[in-house]
Design a protein around this motif. Sequence first.
Motif, PDB file in Angstrom:
ATOM      1  N   SER A  64     -42.455 -53.818 -80.314  1.00  0.00           N
ATOM      2  CA  SER A  64     -42.034 -52.468 -79.971  1.00  0.00           C
ATOM      3  C   SER A  64     -41.879 -51.619 -81.230  1.00  0.00           C
ATOM      4  O   SER A  64     -41.522 -52.125 -82.299  1.00  0.00           O
ATOM      5  N   VAL A  99     -38.816 -55.930 -82.332  1.00  0.00           N
ATOM      6  CA  VAL A  99     -38.601 -54.488 -82.365  1.00  0.00           C
ATOM      7  C   VAL A  99     -38.606 -54.036 -83.823  1.00  0.00           C
ATOM      8  O   VAL A  99     -37.763 -54.465 -84.616  1.00  0.00           O
ATOM      9  N   GLU A 158     -36.978 -50.227 -74.587  1.00  0.00           N
ATOM     10  CA  GLU A 158     -37.787 -51.445 -74.655  1.00  0.00           C
ATOM     11  C   GLU A 158     -36.934 -52.646 -75.032  1.00  0.00           C
ATOM     12  O   GLU A 158     -37.136 -53.749 -74.529  1.00  0.00           O
TER      13      GLU A 158
END
Length: 298
Positions: free
Chosen positions: A6, A61, A76
Amino acid sequence: MQIFISWSGDMAKQCAEALRDWLPYMNQAITPFVSSQDISKGERGLSKIASQLQECSLGIVCVTRDNQSAPWINFESGALSRELGESSLIPFLVDMPIKDLSGPITQFQATDSSNKGDVWSMIKSINDKCEVTVEPDRLRTTFERFWGDLETNLVTIREKSPESTTPERETSEILNELVGLVREQSTRIGALETIVTSIRNISSHYAINEPREVRITNETGNTRRTSRVANMVREMIGTKNITRMKKTDYGLEIYCTEQGVSNAQGVHSDLERLAADQSISISIYSESGGYIHSHPPF
């Protein structure tokens, strides 16, 4: 293993794409997904991302000073943690130390991208989650061979990106957050202890220890009756011929050796009467779990 990477913002996007190209060198079983590269033209972006979120086994992430509070990053991250669990989400810090991380994402174990040891720990964790793992010595050799490539890319990404306007966090702010996190963990632990205590106090708890031994704890009412029936069944079939007994909502499941199945068939009428008299269903299974017959509680 599929990994969802992400990002939000140009720096994080470049980092995500660098990880996408680099991670498969560590283990060929790794298949990263980055929305900037893996969504074809004309394909609905959000539906593709939602599909990948469900299919992935781990999430990374890419976090920067400027995007750590971005709604998309937190959306997310929340979706990934719900799908995969907290242990399968890794915040990868691009241009900031772990102490400056803030917001909801702090609940996850972060990796400092500028720290070789941190990144190595992340790679070991990812390898352990793969269905096909790489032997530790070989993984270390591969990491040492390719670490320089990732490090160079990350340094270039940081240098090319404009300096962040987000200031470093004050020590007092960090301490206040730590106090809040400790209190939250204390509350969670307290709630868990309450649940465990309530489970222990359930009077109908039924435990099976050794293969041929049935133990009823805190015996009252139906539980005593079940214990009595279990002992009588063992006498009829033979203790050595019973490999396992299991209590169900409606009675007992008896798993027997081949000789035990034969003995149960020989005392079929007695088992039938016992089940009816005690209002407890008695089901006979083979040692491998194959269904033989049942005696209803009436």
